[in-house]
Scaffold this motif. Structure first.
Motif, PDB file in Angstrom:
ATOM      1  N   UNK A  61      14.275  16.769   8.985  1.00  0.00           N
ATOM      2  CA  UNK A  61      15.573  16.233   9.384  1.00  0.00           C
ATOM      3  C   UNK A  61      16.167  15.336   8.292  1.00  0.00           C
ATOM      4  N   UNK A  62      17.488  15.151   8.309  1.00  0.00           N
ATOM      5  CA  UNK A  62      18.109  14.293   7.293  1.00  0.00           C
ATOM      6  C   UNK A  62      17.842  12.805   7.513  1.00  0.00           C
ATOM      7  N   UNK A  63      17.409  12.417   8.704  1.00  0.00           N
ATOM      8  CA  UNK A  63      17.088  11.024   8.993  1.00  0.00           C
ATOM      9  C   UNK A  63      15.686  10.947   9.580  1.00  0.00           C
ATOM     10  N   UNK A  64      15.023   9.837   9.313  1.00  0.00           N
ATOM     11  CA  UNK A  64      13.701   9.619   9.890  1.00  0.00           C
ATOM     12  C   UNK A  64      13.691   8.333  10.688  1.00  0.00           C
ATOM     13  N   UNK A  65      12.936   8.341  11.784  1.00  0.00           N
ATOM     14  CA  UNK A  65      12.745   7.160  12.607  1.00  0.00           C
ATOM     15  C   UNK A  65      11.244   6.996  12.815  1.00  0.00           C
ATOM     16  N   UNK A  66      10.739   5.815  12.479  1.00  0.00           N
ATOM     17  CA  UNK A  66       9.320   5.540  12.645  1.00  0.00           C
ATOM     18  C   UNK A  66       9.090   4.374  13.581  1.00  0.00           C
ATOM     19  N   UNK A  67       7.961   4.411  14.263  1.00  0.00           N
ATOM     20  CA  UNK A  67       7.541   3.321  15.134  1.00  0.00           C
ATOM     21  C   UNK A  67       6.103   2.995  14.772  1.00  0.00           C
ATOM     22  N   UNK A  68       5.851   1.732  14.480  1.00  0.00           N
ATOM     23  CA  UNK A  68       4.498   1.266  14.168  1.00  0.00           C
ATOM     24  C   UNK A  68       4.181   0.068  15.039  1.00  0.00           C
ATOM     25  N   UNK A  69       2.870  -0.152  15.248  1.00  0.00           N
ATOM     26  CA  UNK A  69       2.424  -1.234  16.133  1.00  0.00           C
ATOM     27  C   UNK A  69       1.357  -2.049  15.432  1.00  0.00           C
ATOM     28  N   UNK A  70       1.469  -3.357  15.559  1.00  0.00           N
ATOM     29  CA  UNK A  70       0.462  -4.239  14.980  1.00  0.00           C
ATOM     30  C   UNK A  70      -0.767  -4.246  15.882  1.00  0.00           C
ATOM     31  N   UNK A  71      -1.908  -3.934  15.284  1.00  0.00           N
ATOM     32  CA  UNK A  71      -3.133  -3.864  16.067  1.00  0.00           C
ATOM     33  C   UNK A  71      -4.092  -4.997  15.743  1.00  0.00           C
ATOM     34  N   UNK A  72      -3.975  -5.547  14.553  1.00  0.00           N
ATOM     35  CA  UNK A  72      -4.893  -6.604  14.140  1.00  0.00           C
ATOM     36  C   UNK A  72      -4.505  -7.933  14.765  1.00  0.00           C
ATOM     37  N   UNK A  73      -5.498  -8.778  15.077  1.00  0.00           N
ATOM     38  CA  UNK A  73      -5.149 -10.124  15.532  1.00  0.00           C
ATOM     39  C   UNK A  73      -4.518 -10.901  14.384  1.00  0.00           C
ATOM     40  N   UNK A  74      -3.798 -11.943  14.725  1.00  0.00           N
ATOM     41  CA  UNK A  74      -3.167 -12.753  13.685  1.00  0.00           C
ATOM     42  C   UNK A  74      -4.239 -13.349  12.781  1.00  0.00           C
ATOM     43  N   UNK A  75      -3.996 -13.325  11.455  1.00  0.00           N
ATOM     44  CA  UNK A  75      -4.951 -13.960  10.554  1.00  0.00           C
ATOM     45  C   UNK A  75      -4.975 -15.469  10.774  1.00  0.00           C
ATOM     46  N   UNK A  76      -6.073 -16.112  10.385  1.00  0.00           N
ATOM     47  CA  UNK A  76      -6.206 -17.564  10.552  1.00  0.00           C
ATOM     48  C   UNK A  76      -5.077 -18.296   9.846  1.00  0.00           C
ATOM     49  N   UNK A  77      -4.678 -17.792   8.699  1.00  0.00           N
ATOM     50  CA  UNK A  77      -3.576 -18.387   7.946  1.00  0.00           C
ATOM     51  C   UNK A  77      -2.494 -17.327   7.820  1.00  0.00           C
ATOM     52  N   UNK A  78      -1.349 -17.601   8.396  1.00  0.00           N
ATOM     53  CA  UNK A  78      -0.237 -16.661   8.316  1.00  0.00           C
ATOM     54  C   UNK A  78       0.339 -16.632   6.906  1.00  0.00           C
ATOM     55  N   UNK A  79       0.784 -15.487   6.495  1.00  0.00           N
ATOM     56  CA  UNK A  79       1.456 -15.364   5.204  1.00  0.00           C
ATOM     57  C   UNK A  79       2.758 -16.162   5.246  1.00  0.00           C
ATOM     58  N   UNK A  80       3.089 -16.750   4.127  1.00  0.00           N
ATOM     59  CA  UNK A  80       4.338 -17.492   4.036  1.00  0.00           C
ATOM     60  C   UNK A  80       5.480 -16.504   3.861  1.00  0.00           C
ATOM     61  N   UNK A  81       6.445 -16.572   4.744  1.00  0.00           N
ATOM     62  CA  UNK A  81       7.598 -15.683   4.643  1.00  0.00           C
ATOM     63  C   UNK A  81       8.547 -16.180   3.572  1.00  0.00           C
ATOM     64  N   UNK A  82       9.083 -15.242   2.837  1.00  0.00           N
ATOM     65  CA  UNK A  82      10.100 -15.592   1.864  1.00  0.00           C
ATOM     66  C   UNK A  82      11.383 -15.930   2.614  1.00  0.00           C
ATOM     67  N   UNK A  83      12.212 -16.828   2.051  1.00  0.00           N
ATOM     68  CA  UNK A  83      13.446 -17.191   2.756  1.00  0.00           C
ATOM     69  C   UNK A  83      14.397 -16.009   2.935  1.00  0.00           C
ATOM     70  N   UNK A  84      14.279 -14.996   2.074  1.00  0.00           N
ATOM     71  CA  UNK A  84      15.132 -13.814   2.183  1.00  0.00           C
ATOM     72  C   UNK A  84      14.234 -12.591   2.110  1.00  0.00           C
ATOM     73  N   UNK A  85      14.247 -11.772   3.140  1.00  0.00           N
ATOM     74  CA  UNK A  85      13.443 -10.546   3.128  1.00  0.00           C
ATOM     75  C   UNK A  85      14.130  -9.427   2.363  1.00  0.00           C
ATOM     76  N   UNK A  86      15.460  -9.335   2.511  1.00  0.00           N
ATOM     77  CA  UNK A  86      16.175  -8.248   1.844  1.00  0.00           C
ATOM     78  C   UNK A  86      17.649  -8.607   1.700  1.00  0.00           C
ATOM     79  N   UNK A  87      18.311  -7.828   0.851  1.00  0.00           N
ATOM     80  CA  UNK A  87      19.755  -7.909   0.648  1.00  0.00           C
ATOM     81  C   UNK A  87      20.304  -6.502   0.808  1.00  0.00           C
ATOM     82  N   UNK A  88      21.338  -6.352   1.620  1.00  0.00           N
ATOM     83  CA  UNK A  88      21.963  -5.038   1.747  1.00  0.00           C
ATOM     84  C   UNK A  88      22.630  -4.652   0.438  1.00  0.00           C
ATOM     85  N   UNK A  89      22.414  -3.400   0.020  1.00  0.00           N
ATOM     86  CA  UNK A  89      23.020  -2.919  -1.212  1.00  0.00           C
ATOM     87  C   UNK A  89      24.248  -2.062  -0.960  1.00  0.00           C
ATOM     88  N   UNK A  90      24.474  -1.691   0.305  1.00  0.00           N
ATOM     89  CA  UNK A  90      25.699  -0.989   0.661  1.00  0.00           C
ATOM     90  C   UNK A  90      26.061  -1.264   2.087  1.00  0.00           C
TER      91      UNK A  90
END
Length: 90
Positions: A61-90
């Motif tokens: 198909x010309x478009x794809x749709x995916x679904x994923x699920x987190x299965x692992x428990x949260x790590x003891x130390x969470x990763x630090x999120x960047x202040x900006x995950x993405x920027x739209x390019x269009x």
């Protein structure tokens, strides 16, 4: 969303998803079959980030749709999120 952000921002966003979801939480993503076709790489990146693929509908198909699920428990130390995950390019 993954059709409208850079390849580098796709990587950053996927790497951040486990910090945004509780165990058992779902993420739904989309990507058009555009050049380059990154849909398979995106699917593999979610698995590498610790999520199980629940569903993917896209090939040939010309478009794809995916679904994923987190299965692992949260790590003891969470990763630090960047202040900006993405920027739209269009």
């Amino acid at each position: 969303i993954f059709g409208n952000i850079s390849t580098e921002d796709i990587k950053t966003t996927i790497a951040s998803v486990p910090s945004l979801l509780a165990p058992g939480g779902f993420v739904i993503w989309t990507r058009a079959n555009q050049e380059p076709d990154l849909r398979e790489r995106i699917r593999q990146s979610f698995v590498a980030a610790g999520l199980d693929e629940v569903s993917f509908d896209g090939h040939p198909e010309p478009f794809g749709v995916g679904v994923s699920r987190r299965i692992e428990p949260r790590p003891a130390v969470e990763a630090t999120l960047r202040p900006r995950l993405f920027t739209f390019v269009r």
